[in-house]
Design an enzyme around this catalytic site. Structure first.
Site, PDB file in Angstrom:
ATOM      1  N   PHE A 177      59.203  22.961  56.518  1.00 42.56           N
ATOM      2  CA  PHE A 177      59.096  23.888  57.647  1.00 42.56           C
ATOM      3  C   PHE A 177      60.461  24.007  58.307  1.00 42.56           C
ATOM      4  CE2 PHE A 177      58.592  25.387  61.939  1.00 42.56           C
ATOM      5  CZ  PHE A 177      57.758  26.480  61.750  1.00 42.56           C
TER       6      PHE A 177
ATOM      7  N   ASP B 131      67.809  19.194  58.532  1.00 36.89           N
ATOM      8  CA  ASP B 131      67.123  19.863  59.632  1.00 36.89           C
ATOM      9  C   ASP B 131      66.434  18.782  60.467  1.00 36.89           C
ATOM     10  OD1 ASP B 131      65.407  21.136  61.368  1.00 36.89           O
ATOM     11  OD2 ASP B 131      64.620  22.558  59.890  1.00 36.89           O
TER      12      ASP B 131
ATOM     13  N   LYS C 207      64.734  22.122  69.617  1.00 38.15           N
ATOM     14  CA  LYS C 207      63.594  21.562  70.348  1.00 38.15           C
ATOM     15  C   LYS C 207      64.012  20.732  71.564  1.00 38.15           C
ATOM     16  CE  LYS C 207      60.043  22.527  67.139  1.00 38.15           C
ATOM     17  NZ  LYS C 207      59.840  22.478  65.710  1.00 38.15           N
TER      18      LYS C 207
HETATM   19  C1  LIG Z   1      60.208  23.739  64.947  1.00 38.71           C
HETATM   20  C2  LIG Z   1      61.082  23.596  63.786  1.00 38.71           C
HETATM   21  C3  LIG Z   1      61.970  24.629  63.415  1.00 38.71           C
HETATM   22  C4  LIG Z   1      61.998  25.982  64.096  1.00 38.71           C
HETATM   23  O1  LIG Z   1      62.317  25.914  65.439  1.00 38.71           O
HETATM   24  P1  LIG Z   1      62.023  27.189  66.379  1.00 38.71           P
HETATM   25  O2  LIG Z   1      62.673  26.825  67.685  1.00 38.71           O
HETATM   26  O3  LIG Z   1      60.521  27.299  66.489  1.00 38.71           O
HETATM   27  O4  LIG Z   1      62.617  28.370  65.737  1.00 38.71           O
HETATM   28  C5  LIG Z   1      62.820  24.394  62.358  1.00 38.71           C
HETATM   29  N1  LIG Z   1      62.793  23.231  61.679  1.00 38.71           N
HETATM   30  C6  LIG Z   1      61.950  22.235  61.999  1.00 38.71           C
HETATM   31  C7  LIG Z   1      62.001  20.962  61.227  1.00 38.71           C
HETATM   32  C8  LIG Z   1      61.051  22.384  63.055  1.00 38.71           C
HETATM   33  O5  LIG Z   1      60.189  21.403  63.334  1.00 38.71           O
END
Ligand SMILES: *Cc1c(COP(=O)(O)O)cnc(C)c1O
Length: 416
Positions: free
Chosen positions: A149, A234, A263
């Protein structure tokens, strides 16, 4: 302003009803109307209090309305909030320096949402591939993991393995290959001369709180280094203390070539994200080839810097490590046939349920009735990812609520 008349009150649809009527139906929302938050607690409009066990998908690691962060945001908002990157401003430099120093990266590029930071990483990797590695333009490939994700933009959903994220939104952007998560052999075989980067979550969040085998990430880093392939981590969800270390990469002493944060970088107040990288990777960007109107604005930079300072001073990674270990240990003691698995690292915990006892979404509704809020992921997994400011006594309260919610379950009817 005078009080509304009874007729007005009766004719006023609830905020939730308006959301249903005027909003796109792209979320499965739990039936609770929140109006206030403080620390790990949330209140609905009737004054009922709930424990937050989800932290807005880990965006609220500092807790709701952290006083220091709110004070910094208020002050900055009244002074200077948005300038654009056409000009220098007071807080961006100090924010980027702090983020780089803490994570061991050379440079950082500010964006807003997590998906934008991931898009930035993809652009950097592709340009690095042609400018530095010498892969012919348009031929670079980025390897990603099954069950990944990385956000919701068209390029990112195009390489998702989850059908509902991807289907109907094609054509998918080419240039991505998918591999099993946690499988070093598969990666070794997949790397070819046109491989520019490996993009991964060191531990998968939305994919179901998946912790890979020990040594996998270190193995990936070693392979990437040997084959001149960028490791892009990420850590939008796992970073900044969530898994009991500043970065999930730290558990295996891995230093990625590129790193995405988001986040909780916004302190639970604003969207703030960063793509951080080694010098030679970030240097592929020149004036005009990437940007963001709001990225790195004075308000975001001030709040981001304060969020990092609070994280260090309140020892949130250490709290996450110790309290997460305690939470996990206590969850593992629960004897209930609805529980299939409990897994996690720090306060990044997933409770996997047996579908014979209903879906994870159904369990979240049971939990809501006990005054705790969370959200399911991948149908069977309940996230237990409270703000990192939670106390041990509050974890005990959370355990009581989880117990009570489990006791309220009944096995679903067997139609076979
Ligand atoms: C939430 C998330 C994203 C995307 O972040 P947004 O602020 O919703 O665009 C990308 N990578 C990971 C691992 C996430 O948990």
């Amino acid at each position: 302003m005078s009080a509304p008349s009874l007729a007005e009150v009766l004719n006023t649809p609830s905020a939730a009803a308006l959301e249903e009527q005027y909003g796109a139906h792209n979320y499965h929302t739990l039936p609770v109307d929140l109006v206030r938050g403080e620390g790990i607690w949330l209140w609905d409009k009737r004054g009922r209090r709930y424990m937050d066990l989800m932290s807005a998908y880990s965006a609220v690691s500092h807790g709701h309305s952290h006083p220091r962060l709110v004070a910094a945001a208020r002050e900055q908002m009244g002074k200077l909030a948005i300038t654009s990157r056409a000009f220098h401003s007071e807080w961006l430099g100090p924010f980027l320096e702090r983020a780089c120093t803490l994570t061991g990266m050379d440079r950082a590029l500010p964006m807003n949402s997590g998906a934008e930071a991931v898009e930035t990483a993809i652009k950097a990797a592709r340009k690095w591939a042609s400018v530095v590695k010498g892969i012919p333009e348009g031929q670079a490939e980025i390897l990603v993991m099954e069950n990944n994700f990385h956000g919701r933009t068209t390029t990112i959903v195009g390489f998702s393995s989850v059908p509902e994220y991807r289907e109907g939104f094609g054509p998918a952007t080419p240039g991505f290959g998918r591999l099993p998560f946690g499988d070093l052999r598969a990666l070794e075989k997949a790397i070819g001369p046109y491989t520019a980067a490996v993009l991964l979550e060191p531990m998968q969040g939305e994919g179901g709180i998946n912790i890979p085998p020990q040594g996998w990430l270190a193995g990936v880093a070693k392979l990437c280094q040997e084959r001149q392939v960028l490791l892009l981590a990420d850590e939008i969800q796992t970073g900044l203390g969530r898994t009991g270390a500043l970065l999930a990469c730290n558990h295996e002493n891995v230093k990625p070539d590129g790193l995405m944060l988001g986040k909780s970088l916004g302190g639970g107040l604003l969207p703030v994200s960063l793509f951080l990288a080694r010098e030679d990777v970030m240097n592929v960007f020149g004036p005009g080839d990437h940007g963001s109107t709001f990225g790195g604005n004075p308000l975001a930079a001030r709040v981001g810097l304060e969020a990092l300072n609070v994280l260090v001073e309140e020892q949130l990674p250490e709290r996450s490590r110790d309290l997460g270990a305690y939470f996990l240990e206590e969850l593992e003691k629960i004897q209930h046939s609805a529980i299939r698995d409990v897994r996690g690292k720090g306060l990044f915990i997933g409770l996997e349920l047996d579908p014979a006892w209903g879906s994870a979404a159904h369990f979240c509704e049971a939990l809501l009735k006990q005054g705790a809020l969370s959200k399911d992921t991948r149908d069977t997994v309940v996230r237990l990812t409270p703000p990192l400011v939670i106390s041990r006594a509050e974890i005990d309260q959370a355990l009581q609520k989880i117990h009570a919610a489990l006791e309220s379950l009944t096995p679903v009817a067997d139609h076979s």
